[in-house]
Design a protein around this motif. Sequence first.
Motif, PDB file in Angstrom:
ATOM      1  N   LYS A  64      26.524  93.251   7.442  1.00  0.00           N
ATOM      2  CA  LYS A  64      26.385  91.796   7.387  1.00  0.00           C
ATOM      3  C   LYS A  64      26.162  91.254   8.794  1.00  0.00           C
ATOM      4  O   LYS A  64      26.626  91.829   9.776  1.00  0.00           O
ATOM      5  CB  LYS A  64      27.646  91.177   6.788  1.00  0.00           C
ATOM      6  N   GLU A  65      25.447  90.150   8.847  1.00  0.00           N
ATOM      7  CA  GLU A  65      25.254  89.462  10.121  1.00  0.00           C
ATOM      8  C   GLU A  65      26.357  88.419  10.277  1.00  0.00           C
ATOM      9  O   GLU A  65      26.718  87.735   9.319  1.00  0.00           O
ATOM     10  CB  GLU A  65      23.887  88.774  10.157  1.00  0.00           C
ATOM     11  N   PHE A  66      26.878  88.301  11.467  1.00  0.00           N
ATOM     12  CA  PHE A  66      27.937  87.349  11.746  1.00  0.00           C
ATOM     13  C   PHE A  66      27.516  86.445  12.899  1.00  0.00           C
ATOM     14  O   PHE A  66      26.759  86.863  13.769  1.00  0.00           O
ATOM     15  CB  PHE A  66      29.237  88.069  12.121  1.00  0.00           C
ATOM     16  N   THR A  67      28.006  85.230  12.884  1.00  0.00           N
ATOM     17  CA  THR A  67      27.816  84.317  14.007  1.00  0.00           C
ATOM     18  C   THR A  67      29.165  84.143  14.685  1.00  0.00           C
ATOM     19  O   THR A  67      30.192  84.608  14.183  1.00  0.00           O
ATOM     20  CB  THR A  67      27.304  82.947  13.533  1.00  0.00           C
ATOM     21  N   ASN A 111      31.049  81.716  14.707  1.00  0.00           N
ATOM     22  CA  ASN A 111      31.996  80.985  13.855  1.00  0.00           C
ATOM     23  C   ASN A 111      32.299  81.688  12.532  1.00  0.00           C
ATOM     24  O   ASN A 111      33.022  81.143  11.706  1.00  0.00           O
ATOM     25  CB  ASN A 111      31.464  79.577  13.564  1.00  0.00           C
ATOM     26  N   SER A 112      31.751  82.865  12.307  1.00  0.00           N
ATOM     27  CA  SER A 112      31.986  83.595  11.060  1.00  0.00           C
ATOM     28  C   SER A 112      33.429  84.082  10.974  1.00  0.00           C
ATOM     29  O   SER A 112      34.056  84.411  11.983  1.00  0.00           O
ATOM     30  CB  SER A 112      31.071  84.812  10.968  1.00  0.00           C
ATOM     31  N   MET A 113      33.900  84.163   9.735  1.00  0.00           N
ATOM     32  CA  MET A 113      35.212  84.752   9.507  1.00  0.00           C
ATOM     33  C   MET A 113      35.068  86.275   9.475  1.00  0.00           C
ATOM     34  O   MET A 113      34.049  86.806   9.035  1.00  0.00           O
ATOM     35  CB  MET A 113      35.813  84.226   8.204  1.00  0.00           C
ATOM     36  N   GLU A 148      35.306  89.926   8.301  1.00  0.00           N
ATOM     37  CA  GLU A 148      35.342  90.686   7.051  1.00  0.00           C
ATOM     38  C   GLU A 148      34.720  92.045   7.327  1.00  0.00           C
ATOM     39  O   GLU A 148      34.364  92.367   8.459  1.00  0.00           O
ATOM     40  CB  GLU A 148      34.633  89.933   5.922  1.00  0.00           C
ATOM     41  N   ALA A 193      32.235  93.662  10.274  1.00  0.00           N
ATOM     42  CA  ALA A 193      32.273  92.830  11.484  1.00  0.00           C
ATOM     43  C   ALA A 193      32.671  93.683  12.684  1.00  0.00           C
ATOM     44  O   ALA A 193      33.524  94.562  12.585  1.00  0.00           O
ATOM     45  CB  ALA A 193      33.258  91.683  11.322  1.00  0.00           C
ATOM     46  N   LYS A 195      38.728  83.850  12.582  1.00  0.00           N
ATOM     47  CA  LYS A 195      37.470  83.724  13.324  1.00  0.00           C
ATOM     48  C   LYS A 195      37.769  83.635  14.811  1.00  0.00           C
ATOM     49  O   LYS A 195      38.935  83.593  15.229  1.00  0.00           O
ATOM     50  CB  LYS A 195      36.670  82.528  12.827  1.00  0.00           C
TER      51      LYS A 195
END
Length: 162
Positions: free
Chosen positions: A80-83, A85-87, A89, A92, A140
């Motif tokens: 998955k791609e995260f930014t 501000n992503s939570m 999971e 990550a 986050k």
Amino acid sequence: MKKIDKKKLVSHIVSQLERDLEALRAAALETYAAATNEESKPENKYDTRALEASYLAGAQAKRVLDIEASLTIYKFLELKEFTHNSMVESTALVEIDLEGRRSVVFIVPARGSLTVKFETHTIQVITPVSPLGEALVGLKAGDTATVEKPDEVLEYEIISVF
């Protein structure tokens, strides 16, 4: 921290697991041969060398199956791609700080407690059900993850999620 290419990281982990698997298979075959060798026959009722070798061969065979299952998971892992501000999971990469020491953890569904050297980083692979993984999931960047141990409480500041 410079962004880490997770696809390359997973490929690196797969390569490491494949090397571990080959070494473990060779050791398991050697132990099995030792357990079934004519020279391993007990000399008396107290001689347990063959029995001990067979237990060891069985444990090694179980580890082979465990690594093979982990390899299958990694080969089909959907990243998955995260930014920022992503939570947190599964899949990550999380940069954390514990008392001024920064480190990076990679949260994946299998084969936790593995440390890999990748590019210029040392990355700890953990699962979402490990104590630290459980503490991080759902938080986050900027949050603090708390891990309680019998004799201390560790507080990890989340620096970034990617």
